[in-house]
Scaffold this active site. Sequence first.
Site, short mmCIF file in Angstrom:
data_model
loop_
_atom_site.label_atom_id
_atom_site.label_comp_id
_atom_site.label_asym_id
_atom_site.label_seq_id
_atom_site.Cartn_x
_atom_site.Cartn_y
_atom_site.Cartn_z
N ASN A 1 37.04 48.70 38.92
CA ASN A 1 38.37 48.26 38.48
C ASN A 1 38.35 48.17 36.96
O ASN A 1 37.69 47.30 36.40
CB ASN A 1 38.65 46.89 39.12
CG ASN A 1 39.99 46.31 38.71
OD1 ASN A 1 40.59 46.74 37.73
ND2 ASN A 1 40.45 45.31 39.44
N CYS B 1 46.13 44.14 34.63
CA CYS B 1 45.97 45.43 35.30
C CYS B 1 47.28 46.22 35.34
O CYS B 1 47.27 47.42 35.63
CB CYS B 1 45.42 45.24 36.71
SG CYS B 1 43.88 44.33 36.70
N HIS C 1 46.89 51.19 40.88
CA HIS C 1 45.85 50.51 40.10
C HIS C 1 44.60 50.47 40.97
O HIS C 1 44.65 50.04 42.13
CB HIS C 1 46.30 49.11 39.72
CG HIS C 1 45.15 48.25 39.29
ND1 HIS C 1 44.26 48.67 38.32
CD2 HIS C 1 44.71 47.04 39.71
CE1 HIS C 1 43.32 47.74 38.17
NE2 HIS C 1 43.58 46.74 39.00
O1 UT7 Z 1 43.19 44.02 39.66
C1 UT7 Z 1 43.35 43.00 40.55
C2 UT7 Z 1 42.02 42.30 40.44
N1 UT7 Z 1 41.55 41.66 41.59
C3 UT7 Z 1 41.08 42.27 42.67
O2 UT7 Z 1 41.13 43.44 42.88
C4 UT7 Z 1 40.39 41.40 43.66
C5 UT7 Z 1 41.03 41.29 44.96
N2 UT7 Z 1 40.13 40.68 45.89
C6 UT7 Z 1 39.12 41.35 46.48
O3 UT7 Z 1 38.96 42.54 46.27
C7 UT7 Z 1 38.23 40.62 47.44
O4 UT7 Z 1 38.77 39.35 47.70
C8 UT7 Z 1 36.76 40.51 46.92
C9 UT7 Z 1 36.12 41.89 46.91
C10 UT7 Z 1 36.73 39.92 45.53
C11 UT7 Z 1 35.97 39.64 47.86
O5 UT7 Z 1 35.98 40.18 49.16
P1 UT7 Z 1 36.28 39.24 50.40
O6 UT7 Z 1 36.13 40.07 51.60
O7 UT7 Z 1 37.62 38.60 50.14
O8 UT7 Z 1 35.10 38.20 50.37
P2 UT7 Z 1 35.18 36.61 50.22
O9 UT7 Z 1 35.58 36.24 48.83
O10 UT7 Z 1 35.96 36.07 51.35
O11 UT7 Z 1 33.66 36.23 50.41
C12 UT7 Z 1 32.96 36.42 51.65
C13 UT7 Z 1 31.53 36.02 51.47
C14 UT7 Z 1 31.34 34.68 50.79
O12 UT7 Z 1 30.22 34.05 51.38
P3 UT7 Z 1 30.41 32.89 52.48
O13 UT7 Z 1 31.21 31.81 51.79
O14 UT7 Z 1 31.14 33.55 53.61
O15 UT7 Z 1 29.01 32.52 52.78
C15 UT7 Z 1 31.00 35.02 49.37
O16 UT7 Z 1 30.22 34.05 48.73
O17 UT7 Z 1 30.87 36.98 50.63
C16 UT7 Z 1 30.20 36.29 49.56
N3 UT7 Z 1 30.16 37.15 48.39
C17 UT7 Z 1 29.19 38.05 48.17
N4 UT7 Z 1 28.11 38.38 48.89
C18 UT7 Z 1 27.32 39.37 48.40
C19 UT7 Z 1 31.06 37.20 47.37
N5 UT7 Z 1 30.67 38.15 46.48
C20 UT7 Z 1 29.52 38.68 46.96
C21 UT7 Z 1 28.66 39.70 46.48
N6 UT7 Z 1 27.57 39.99 47.25
N7 UT7 Z 1 28.88 40.36 45.35
#
Ligand code: UT7
Length: 326
Positions: free
Chosen positions: A283, A113, A253
């Site tokens: 993204n 990125c 970004h």
């Molecule tokens: O260019 C750099 C590239 N990377 C990024 O930009 C990513 C940076 N990270 C993020 O933006 C965030 O960490 C995410 C958007 C990827 C995830 O958000 P989060 O608030 O950190 O969620 P999490 O990973 O802590 O997941 C929370 C819950 C989980 O369920 P449990 O374990 O609490 O039951 C996930 O399984 O949300 C669940 N989950 C979803 N639920 C519905 C993860 N993805 C999804 C989804 N829909 N698409």
Amino acid sequence: MKKARIIGTGSYLPEKVLTNFDLEKMVDTTNEWISTRTGINERHIASENEMTSDLAVNAANRALEMAGVTADQIDLIIVGTITGDFPWPSTACLVQNKIGAVNASAWDVSAACSGFVYAITSAAQYLENGAAKRALVIGTEVLSRIMDWEDRNTCILFGDGAGAVVLEAQEGESGLLSGHLHADGSYWELLYQPGFGSRYPASVSGIEQRLPYLHMAGNEVFKIAVRSMHDVAIEALENNNMTVADVKLLFPHQANMRILEAVRKRLKLRKNQMFVNVDKRGNTSGASIPIALDEANRAGLLEEGDILVLDAFGGGFTWGASVLRW
Ligand code: UT7
């Protein structure tokens, strides 16, 4: 010393739009989850017969047209991408051929990125020291081809697109003032594409293990991204004896709205000092900053003399910021 001045911008987004509601039908997710956690509502997806170089060529031609420069007047092409048409040759060589930039050297930068900020900072060195007069710098990605469309943690985040700038070595106040690049390879495993390379050569079992797809530890990436994008923006401004008050627009970004808001608040930037289009683009990795720059430029938001900051973070980890006077 001459400066590398942007004399044309261009971008290209594939026609197909994939909305959060479309994704609801593909994986176990909801529009509500995606929009509240990421701020993304839709993203563009390349058609089957569109390659990364095709997106790049469309963006490049628009930038060349705005600059009033023909392809044969370009001395060097640097492409930031992690989703090239092939592992090699470089996408830059394919672009060079397709646009007819017969006098240009061409190579790719692999900084995920941060690819565009790495590429423009590198190109500026050639223009400043007289080794080249005009450069074409492109960020282009077809991330949809390395998405695991069964992994709801990642497939909802990314989109396809390309952005390009034409740089010219010019006397005067306008141009890139400085570029600040960083890397920390100890984090390689938090955001990467495992296969297929020398570590995991092509194999049927590798496909079954989903190795050719993007892998990400989202939570950890999030925290380090916010800190790094803040720190390098401050570093870049301080290097130019500037503060956030001098900034007309910061182009981060476009990772996800929560990251952008966290960076904005830490930097104490007003909302109208940060350009955001992640809601409609998702993204697009190395393409996100040049797409945003072109959209701002074509919307008439940039005036001569404005101070702009490009601020990126990506796999590697890599991060960097450039300060430029428009
Ligand atoms: O260019 C750099 C590239 N990377 C990024 O930009 C990513 C940076 N990270 C993020 O933006 C965030 O960490 C995410 C958007 C990827 C995830 O958000 P989060 O608030 O950190 O969620 P999490 O990973 O802590 O997941 C929370 C819950 C989980 O369920 P449990 O374990 O609490 O039951 C996930 O399984 O949300 C669940 N989950 C979803 N639920 C519905 C993860 N993805 C999804 C989804 N829909 N698409």
